[in-house]
Design an enzyme around this catalytic site. Structure first.
Site, PDB file in Angstrom:
ATOM      1  N   ASP A 148       0.826  -1.216   0.000  1.00  0.00           N
ATOM      2  CA  ASP A 148       0.000   0.000   0.000  1.00  0.00           C
ATOM      3  C   ASP A 148       0.861   1.267   0.000  1.00  0.00           C
ATOM      4  O   ASP A 148       2.092   1.199  -0.042  1.00  0.00           O
ATOM      5  CB  ASP A 148      -0.916  -0.075   1.242  1.00  0.00           C
ATOM      6  CG  ASP A 148      -2.278   0.548   1.013  1.00  0.00           C
ATOM      7  OD1 ASP A 148      -2.426   1.333   0.077  1.00  0.00           O
ATOM      8  OD2 ASP A 148      -3.201   0.261   1.816  1.00  0.00           O
ATOM      9  N   GLY A 183      -3.173   4.358  -8.365  1.00  0.00           N
ATOM     10  CA  GLY A 183      -3.060   5.018  -9.676  1.00  0.00           C
ATOM     11  C   GLY A 183      -2.530   6.433  -9.583  1.00  0.00           C
ATOM     12  O   GLY A 183      -2.502   7.160 -10.576  1.00  0.00           O
ATOM     13  N   ASP A 203     -10.255   3.335  -3.276  1.00  0.00           N
ATOM     14  CA  ASP A 203     -10.964   2.122  -2.849  1.00  0.00           C
ATOM     15  C   ASP A 203     -12.372   2.026  -3.437  1.00  0.00           C
ATOM     16  O   ASP A 203     -13.068   3.021  -3.589  1.00  0.00           O
ATOM     17  CB  ASP A 203     -11.072   2.101  -1.322  1.00  0.00           C
ATOM     18  CG  ASP A 203      -9.707   1.892  -0.687  1.00  0.00           C
ATOM     19  OD1 ASP A 203      -8.708   1.803  -1.417  1.00  0.00           O
ATOM     20  OD2 ASP A 203      -9.646   1.820   0.553  1.00  0.00           O
TER      21      ASP A 203
HETATM   22  C1  GLA Z   1      -5.989   1.326   1.499  1.00  0.00           C
HETATM   23  C2  GLA Z   1      -6.159   0.313   0.382  1.00  0.00           C
HETATM   24  C3  GLA Z   1      -7.250  -0.678   0.744  1.00  0.00           C
HETATM   25  C4  GLA Z   1      -6.914  -1.372   2.045  1.00  0.00           C
HETATM   26  C5  GLA Z   1      -6.672  -0.335   3.155  1.00  0.00           C
HETATM   27  C6  GLA Z   1      -6.120  -0.957   4.412  1.00  0.00           C
HETATM   28  O1  GLA Z   1      -7.110   2.137   1.616  1.00  0.00           O
HETATM   29  O2  GLA Z   1      -6.447   0.950  -0.828  1.00  0.00           O
HETATM   30  O3  GLA Z   1      -7.441  -1.620  -0.295  1.00  0.00           O
HETATM   31  O4  GLA Z   1      -5.778  -2.155   1.869  1.00  0.00           O
HETATM   32  O5  GLA Z   1      -5.752   0.667   2.731  1.00  0.00           O
HETATM   33  O6  GLA Z   1      -5.872  -0.031   5.417  1.00  0.00           O
END
Ligand code: GLA
Length: 412
Positions: A148, A183, A203
């Site tokens: 991440d 992205g 997300d």
């Molecule tokens: C980000 C990612 C998610 C998830 C959360 C976890 O928002 O994009 O897919 O992994 O972190 O904290």
């Protein structure tokens, strides 16, 4: 001899800057991830039950392989050696035993971490510990890492992801590397040799066409993600995929919306990572997630991402070229009422310069298979009457009809 040795020593660091493990994702990875439904409420028991249900539901048989634990698997502090430790409450017997259990079911196991100092849910991130963490994953026999992008002030995405990719390579265990920087820095332009898939958006939100505003950030309904990146299909292909996020099938949308979401992920050659509770699936959810014909469109070995062909009267038409000169067509209805129309294939040839596909239906008739209704519905010689239900799709697979050999012509 001395010179050879010096040359070898000079070349060695370049060699170890080697690229990712090749060939781990010839088709888009399929699996399950804990985040969408459970956030950080994960445990030893949950993983085992999900693994059991992935097998019992038929998902494993349909191709789902990876069980990925997202954020929140580790304790809030590293140990005195700087190693990450699994949260002792959630994983009282450690992670290895859970991973062994997943492997014993013929499945693979994935973990999450983050390029920053802390993960998005404030657990220890990998910054400065990349090589140590990669060695831990290899020792635990992890097969997949989602990485991440929170708390990354002062670092460059490309360099950070390259470092982790290199760390995994040096640790020596083939691990699928999933980039998750949403992205932000166009990973499709630079990540092909670094990882196997990269997120292309923020997300997902479990809603067909709405946006959820969290204040400082937003999460996106299915149609928003589909619309977000229109011109990046040429960057995807075997072993390097655009990732529009884990799926929300079976997590609150209607059966039609789930079908549309799933079909569109297949048209986009997206990784199929389920995000629902596999222990509580109804028949429709299982039917959608395990549909072999839809999955075959996603997993087609050419790995060509589909494209938007036209938008008309609330219906988007998508095309995905497939192997053996076949093609998938998906009509997605964005509106809340059924839409009926007549689709004249002769007026709509397929011309895709990226995949070098060219189909003139006037010259070659194609047989039409309705994927979700599981039936042959004629051929492309005459216009097809189509009704697409609200927030739903009609998904077709076309294959060239056997050419009619004109005997007279042959004799001449
Ligand atoms: C980000 C990612 C998610 C998830 C959360 C976890 O928002 O994009 O897919 O992994 O972190 O904290």
């Amino acid at each position: 001899m001395k010179k050879v040795l010096i040359a070898a020593l000079l070349i060695f660091p370049l060699w170890i800057q080697a690229q990712k493990f090749e060939g781990l994702a010839p088709t888009p990875p399929m699996g399950w991830n804990s985040w969408n439904t459970f956030q950080t409420n994960i445990s030893d028991k949950l993983v085992r039950e999900i693994a059991d249900d992935m097998v019992a539901s038929g998902m494993k048989e349909a191709g789902y392989t990876y069980i990925v634990l997202d954020d929140g698997w580790m304790a809030k502090e590293r140990n005195k050696n700087g190693d990450l430790v699994p949260d002792p409450q959630k994983f009282p017997n450690g992670l290895k035993t859970v991973i062994d259990y997943v492997h014993s079911k013929g499945l693979k196991f994935g973990l999450y971490n983050c390029a920053g100092t802390m993960t998005c849910a404030s657990y220890p991130g990998s910054r400065g510990y990349e090589y140590q963490d990669a060695r831990l994953y290899a020792a635990l026999e992890v097969d997949y890492l989602k990485y991440d992008w929170c708390n990354t002030d002062g670092i460059t995405a490309k360099e950070a992801y390259k470092t982790m990719s290199n760390a995994l390579k040096i640790a020596g265990r083939p691990i699928v590397f999933s980039l998750c920087e949403w992205g932000t820095y166009n990973p499709w332009e630079w990540a092909k040799d670094i990882g196997h898939l990269w997120r292309i958006s923020g997300d997902i939100y479990n809603c067909f066409d709405c946006v959820f505003d969290h204040g400082t950030w937003k999460s996106w309904g299915v149609t928003y993600i589909i619309d977000m990146r229109k011109n990046i299909r040429q960057y995807a292909g075997p072993d390097h995929w655009n990732d529009p996020d884990m799926m929300e099938v079976g997590h609150g949308m209607s059966a039609g919306e789930d079908r549309a979401h799933f079909s569109m992920w297949c048209m986009l050659a997206a990784p199929l990572i389920a995000g629902n509770d596999l222990r509580e699936m109804n028949k429709e959810t299982i039917a959608t997630l395990t549909d072999k014909e839809a999955i075959a469109i996603d997993q087609d070995s050419l790995g060509i991402q589909g494209y938007l062909y036209q938008q008309k009267d609330s219906v988007d038409t998508w095309i995905k070229p497939l192997k053996n000169n076949e093609v998938a067509i998906c009509f997605m209805n964005r509106s809340k009422i059924p839409v009926t129309f007549s689709y004249d294939f002769n007026q709509y040839p397929v011309v895709d310069s990226f995949s070098k596909t060219s189909i003139n239906f006037m010259a070659t008739a194609y047989n039409i298979r309705d994927v979700w209704n599981k039936k042959e519905i004629g051929d492309t010689k005459k216009p097809l009457a189509v009704t697409v239900q609200p927030h739903d799709v009609v998904l077709l697979r076309l294959s060239a009809a056997k050419p009619v050999i004109n005997k007279k012509l042959k004799k001449q």
